[in-house]
Write an enzyme that holds these catalytic residues in place. Structure first.
Site, short mmCIF file in Angstrom:
data_model
loop_
_atom_site.label_atom_id
_atom_site.label_comp_id
_atom_site.label_asym_id
_atom_site.label_seq_id
_atom_site.Cartn_x
_atom_site.Cartn_y
_atom_site.Cartn_z
CE LYS A 157 1.93 4.39 8.46
NZ LYS A 157 0.54 4.31 8.78
CG ASP A 166 5.69 3.56 1.01
OD1 ASP A 166 6.00 4.25 2.00
OD2 ASP A 166 4.51 3.37 0.64
CE1 TYR A 213 -3.72 2.45 0.59
CE2 TYR A 213 -2.54 3.18 2.54
CZ TYR A 213 -3.56 3.35 1.63
OH TYR A 213 -4.41 4.42 1.74
C1 PLP Z 1 3.76 1.97 3.48
C2 PLP Z 1 2.73 3.05 3.47
N1 PLP Z 1 2.76 3.97 2.49
C3 PLP Z 1 1.87 4.97 2.44
C4 PLP Z 1 0.88 5.09 3.38
C5 PLP Z 1 -0.10 6.22 3.31
O1 PLP Z 1 0.14 7.09 4.36
P1 PLP Z 1 -1.03 8.06 4.90
O2 PLP Z 1 -2.07 7.21 5.50
O3 PLP Z 1 -0.33 8.96 5.88
O4 PLP Z 1 -1.54 8.81 3.71
C6 PLP Z 1 0.80 4.15 4.41
C7 PLP Z 1 -0.27 4.23 5.42
O5 PLP Z 1 -0.45 3.39 6.24
C8 PLP Z 1 1.76 3.12 4.45
O6 PLP Z 1 1.72 2.19 5.41
#
Ligand code: PLP
Length: 478
Positions: free
Chosen positions: A318, A290, A195
């Site tokens: 985060k 990511d 994700y």
């Molecule tokens: C690996 C990863 N990338 C991107 C995101 C998206 O982040 P946000 O929820 O702050 O938009 C998340 C959210 O959990 C994530 O775990």
């Protein structure tokens, strides 16, 4: 559902299991834990649960559903995959959270990752109060941005320059546009179950809430937005080689969670990341890690430091916001200088780099930079996962699990789990029962089999022991 003569909390739990677990063939009769009767058949009367009253949460959620789609502002919070409804949180401190009915929980969600030093840390709150006196947002540069940028650049091996944004989604959107702008190519390779936020090009075989709800894609995403998104199973390098072969000279970027947290917790096979590094270099493509979830969590320098593989671009979120809304993307200087106003690739944000988020991030990073952080997280998280998995096996359940420092997960399947297909072999109905059993014991786990868990510096050895003891009781009853 009406049921006269049945106490509220017990009914609540009955309803939860009716929706989430009644399809489970393994449990046709009710099963009791010490604290709560978990009825899986509607003709059985549940016992009152003395420990967990959720009446106020139920009222608040009923109101919320009239006000916000599904009653929440982010889908996985709605507890769809475990049935029932969410508990509504009133406050959090350290390793604990309290709901509006006054129930206390040991929290292993940590706001989905940011709370690595525990909730509402005194030092962070004091620093925020000081910063707030000077204003909450300027829409103009402030010194705190320099400070957090210096800390991030010093910590993360791949980052020579950084751009702050407001969420992980924005960070990934920016990183993807940057990779396409820098390489002049359009196609991307992502992995099933990973994700990267909810931007259009990533909503193909995405994990997290998308996986939880079983949505293959999302309506509203135009075909044009995903035409360049190619997917491979995680940990399957041969599939990646084939995509490169079939799309010669067209792949802009390989984009992945270096350790998957959004399809449950899945680690890379020994050569997977290094093979991706090699093939991207050979094809003049970029490698993006990511690290929104893994950044500053697997080690101070993230997964890339932990595994010794340096990507071209890294996304963060985060932890670097210490519980306030933040994201960031960064990488090699020559790549980052493509970003406006240094270069032509446009990306902007009204609240980006705002002083409050920068302050919480700075204070949080200062704390986790101290010696012993990751050893401590490794010790308590290792003990936790080992305890849960052993207790599950002892009670006769198929279960496997793992951790890296403060990130962990377990699946209700024999394993091993190398990718999302393996993860989906899990008994999700059993997970739902386990989840509610643990909640009734005062342990708040992620409300989905396909999410990672998180510990913090505020979790004590006593928290871990209590959690394992609770798991032993629940495993015996499900
Ligand atoms: C690996 C990863 N990338 C991107 C995101 C998206 O982040 P946000 O929820 O702050 O938009 C998340 C959210 O959990 C994530 O775990």
């Amino acid at each position: 559902m009406a049921a006269s003569g049945i106490a509220g909390a017990g009914l609540t739990l009955l309803n939860r299991f009716s929706s989430a677990a009644s399809s489970s063939s393994s449990s046709s009769t009710r099963c009791r834990t010490r604290s709560v009767t978990m009825a899986v058949s509607t003709d059985q009367k549940p016992k009152t649960n003395e420990k967990l009253t959720l009446r106020k949460s139920e009222e608040a959620f009923a109101a919320a559903k009239e006000l916000m789609p599904g009653g929440v502002n982010s889908p996985v919070r709605a507890f769809k995959s475990v049935g029932g409804q969410p508990i509504i949180i009133d406050s959090a401190k350290g390793s604990r959270m309290w709901d509006i009915d006054g129930n206390e929980y040991i929290d292993y969600v940590g706001s989905w990752g940011p709370a690595i030093i525990g909730h509402a840390d005194d030092q962070v709150l004091a620093a925020l109060a000081e910063t707030m006196k000077k204003g909450t947002s300027f829409g103009a540069p402030c010194l705190l941005e320099n400070k957090l940028a210096e800390m991030v650049i010093a910590a993360v091996p791949s980052i020579e320059m950084v751009r702050f944004v407001n969420s992980g989604t924005e960070a990934c959107m920016g990183a993807l546009r940057l990779a396409r702008a820098f390489t002049g190519k359009e196609k991307i390779i992502k992995f099933e179950g990973c994700y990267h936020g909810h931007a259009d090009p990533f909503l193909v075989k995405a994990g997290s809430g998308v996986a939880t709800l079983g949505l293959p894609d999302s309506p509203g995403v135009p075909k044009a937005a995903t035409y360049g998104t190619l997917t491979a199973p995680y940990n399957d390098f041969a599939a990646v080689e084939k995509i490169f072969e079939d799309n010669k000279g067209e792949i802009a970027v390989v984009f992945l969670e270096p350790v998957v947290g959004n399809a449950g917790f899945i680690t890379p096979k020994p050569d997977f990341l290094s093979s991706l590094r090699k093939i991207t270099k050979e094809n003049n493509s970029l490698l993006v890690f990511d690290e929104v979830m893994t950044g500053f969590r697997l080690s101070y320098g993230g997964a890339q430091e932990y595994f010794g593989i340096t990507p071209d671009i890294t996304t963060l979120g985060k932890i670097i916001g210490g519980g306030l809304p933040v994201g960031a993307y960064g990488g090699r200087r020559d790549i980052m200088e493509t970003v406006a106003p240094a270069g032509p690739m446009y990306q902007a944000g009204t609240l980006s780099g705002n002083p409050l988020a920068m302050t919480a991030g700075i204070q949080t990073l200062k704390r986790i930079k101290e010696a012993g952080t990751y050893e401590y997280l490794d010790n308590i998280t290792g003990e936790l996962v080992q305890g849960i998995v052993e207790a599950g096996k002892k009670a006769g359940h198929a279960i496997c699990g793992g951790h890296i420092n403060g990130m962990f997960g377990f699946f209700f399947t024999q394993g091993p789990v190398y990718n999302f297909t393996d993860a989906k072999k899990s008994d999700t109905a059993k997970f739902a029962k386990f989840f509610w059993g643990m909640l009734a014991e005062g342990v708040y786990l992620a409300p989905s089999q396909f999410e990672a868990g998180f510990t913090s510096l505020a979790h004590t050895s006593d928290d871990i022991k209590k959690t394992i003891a609770a798991a032993e009781r629940v495993f015996r009853e499900i």
